[in-house]
Motif scaffolding. Structure first.
Motif, mmCIF file in Angstrom:
data_model
loop_
_atom_site.group_PDB
_atom_site.id
_atom_site.type_symbol
_atom_site.label_atom_id
_atom_site.label_comp_id
_atom_site.label_asym_id
_atom_site.label_seq_id
_atom_site.Cartn_x
_atom_site.Cartn_y
_atom_site.Cartn_z
ATOM 1 N N GLN A 126 2.822 -75.583 40.351
ATOM 2 C CA GLN A 126 2.469 -76.929 40.793
ATOM 3 C C GLN A 126 1.061 -77.310 40.353
ATOM 4 N N LYS A 127 0.160 -76.335 40.370
ATOM 5 C CA LYS A 127 -1.217 -76.606 39.954
ATOM 6 C C LYS A 127 -1.289 -76.918 38.463
ATOM 7 N N LEU A 128 -0.487 -76.213 37.655
ATOM 8 C CA LEU A 128 -0.535 -76.395 36.205
ATOM 9 C C LEU A 128 0.220 -77.637 35.741
ATOM 10 N N THR A 129 1.345 -77.945 36.407
ATOM 11 C CA THR A 129 2.200 -79.049 35.960
ATOM 12 C C THR A 129 2.092 -80.294 36.829
ATOM 13 N N GLY A 130 1.515 -80.155 38.004
ATOM 14 C CA GLY A 130 1.407 -81.304 38.890
ATOM 15 C C GLY A 130 2.621 -81.531 39.757
ATOM 16 N N ARG A 131 3.613 -80.671 39.656
ATOM 17 C CA ARG A 131 4.806 -80.797 40.490
ATOM 18 C C ARG A 131 5.454 -79.430 40.659
ATOM 19 N N SER A 132 6.213 -79.285 41.736
ATOM 20 C CA SER A 132 6.878 -78.018 42.001
ATOM 21 C C SER A 132 8.063 -77.842 41.057
ATOM 22 N N PRO A 133 8.454 -76.596 40.771
ATOM 23 C CA PRO A 133 9.616 -76.375 39.898
ATOM 24 C C PRO A 133 10.890 -76.899 40.552
ATOM 25 N N THR A 134 11.757 -77.474 39.761
ATOM 26 C CA THR A 134 13.041 -77.949 40.260
ATOM 27 C C THR A 134 13.993 -76.774 40.432
ATOM 28 N N HIS A 135 15.098 -77.037 41.115
ATOM 29 C CA HIS A 135 16.108 -75.995 41.289
ATOM 30 C C HIS A 135 16.620 -75.512 39.929
ATOM 31 N N LEU A 136 16.856 -76.442 39.021
ATOM 32 C CA LEU A 136 17.387 -76.069 37.704
ATOM 33 C C LEU A 136 16.388 -75.229 36.925
ATOM 34 N N GLN A 137 15.102 -75.513 37.076
ATOM 35 C CA GLN A 137 14.087 -74.708 36.395
ATOM 36 C C GLN A 137 14.023 -73.292 36.952
ATOM 37 N N LEU A 138 14.161 -73.156 38.271
ATOM 38 C CA LEU A 138 14.162 -71.831 38.881
ATOM 39 C C LEU A 138 15.356 -71.012 38.390
ATOM 40 N N ILE A 139 16.509 -71.662 38.299
ATOM 41 C CA ILE A 139 17.694 -70.957 37.792
ATOM 42 C C ILE A 139 17.481 -70.562 36.343
ATOM 43 N N GLY A 140 16.837 -71.427 35.561
ATOM 44 C CA GLY A 140 16.565 -71.111 34.166
ATOM 45 C C GLY A 140 15.658 -69.903 34.016
ATOM 46 N N VAL A 141 14.640 -69.781 34.885
ATOM 47 C CA VAL A 141 13.771 -68.593 34.869
ATOM 48 C C VAL A 141 14.595 -67.347 35.155
ATOM 49 N N GLY A 142 15.546 -67.459 36.095
ATOM 50 C CA GLY A 142 16.428 -66.331 36.386
ATOM 51 C C GLY A 142 17.237 -65.914 35.176
ATOM 52 N N HIS A 143 17.708 -66.874 34.392
ATOM 53 C CA HIS A 143 18.443 -66.566 33.158
ATOM 54 C C HIS A 143 17.574 -65.758 32.197
ATOM 55 N N VAL A 144 16.346 -66.215 31.998
ATOM 56 C CA VAL A 144 15.445 -65.549 31.048
ATOM 57 C C VAL A 144 15.161 -64.116 31.497
ATOM 58 N N LEU A 145 14.866 -63.928 32.777
ATOM 59 C CA LEU A 145 14.566 -62.590 33.282
ATOM 60 C C LEU A 145 15.781 -61.675 33.197
ATOM 61 N N ASN A 146 16.961 -62.227 33.398
ATOM 62 C CA ASN A 146 18.181 -61.423 33.305
ATOM 63 C C ASN A 146 18.375 -60.898 31.885
ATOM 64 N N VAL A 147 18.167 -61.761 30.892
ATOM 65 C CA VAL A 147 18.290 -61.336 29.492
ATOM 66 C C VAL A 147 17.227 -60.285 29.171
#
Length: 270
Positions: A99-120
């Motif tokens: 939020q500090k870097l982007t000015g807004r909290s991550p969306t649900h879809l962005q959080l799921i996307g991070v999970g995809h990257v970490l899984n790979v």
């Protein structure tokens, strides 16, 4: 119309008649279905990894000190431990920093996307660790003929990094999915939204069993003695599947339009 009513005037087949709200609710479920299917192929590699990690641990040195040995099946307990740690770090560190870097909290879809990257990433690390384990097993094959042949000079703690990353991935994509489904599901189906995660896990683990059986039939990667197999090839296959599934997820996420856009813009945590 007489044939569609009962003698008392009630509708004989009410399921043939849908209200406008029911039609809109069905359209919402159809719209979110592609995102839901991508989560099945996100969790399936984790199910396969769960089975293979136990087999790997059985062949490795699981001793902690002179008097204690980690049970092979208990190696999986580190996943929920890392999950809990990652949840805390996500809430206290990652989200505020985002939020500090982007000015807004991550969306649900962005959080799921991070999970995809970490899984790979977890599958890729699993492949590299398995390559090292198999190389070590080959150079110390004489140990397999000795009592307690799991004393290969490679510690089972080498398996922890991949478990840590998959646990961290689950700490992002599972809460993201729960929040997304609860926000986007129609009011009449809110009680079902949280059950979708359990359904995903159930389908994924059944599918992981089917994939392992198929690999055993079609390839020689998973023989009874994994030291003679190519388990790292299985992990690289999961990396490829994960990358393709991530691409599929990105397309679905780009095309998806939030049903409750106001909640996304004003909710702060969405």
């Amino acid at each position: 119309m007489e044939g569609d009513t009962n003698p008392d005037g009630s509708i004989a087949k009410p399921w043939k008649l849908c209200t406008l709200q029911q039609v809109e609710d069905l359209k919402t479920l159809i719209k979110i279905f592609p995102l839901w299917t991508s989560s099945i192929f996100l969790t399936t590699p984790s199910g396969i990894q769960t089975s293979l990690v136990v087999l790997q641990a059985l062949t490795m040195d699981r001793r902690l000190g002179p008097h204690f040995k980690i049970p092979a099946g208990s190696i999986l307990v580190f996943v929920p431990i890392y999950f809990c740690i990652a949840i805390i770090l996500s809430d206290r560190l990652v989200r505020p920093m985002w939020q500090k870097l982007t000015g807004r909290s991550p969306t649900h879809l962005q959080l799921i996307g991070v999970g995809h990257v970490l899984n790979v990433a977890s599958m890729a690390i699993s492949a590299l660790v398995e390559l090292e384990r198999r190389t070590t097993a080959t150079s110390h094959h004489h140990l397999s003929s000795q009592p307690g042949g799991d004393t290969m000079p490679m510690s089972a703690l080498w398996l922890l990094p991949q478990l840590a990353i998959v646990g961290a991935g689950e700490a992002f994509h599972f809460p993201g999915q729960v929040s997304l489904y609860y926000q986007e599901f129609p009011t009449s189906l809110k009680s079902m939204s949280t059950a979708m995660i359990g359904l995903i896990i159930g389908i994924s683990f059944y599918l992981s069993t089917a994939v392992i059986g198929c690999i055993r039939r079609v390839t020689g990667w998973l023989p009874d003695n994994i030291d003679n197999g190519k388990v790292d090839y299985v992990y690289w296959m999961l990396v490829a599947v994960g990358v393709l599934n991530f691409g599929y997820y990105i397309v679905c996420a780009k095309l998806y339009k939030y049903r409750n856009l106001e909640m996304v813009e004003d909710g702060g945590s969405t």
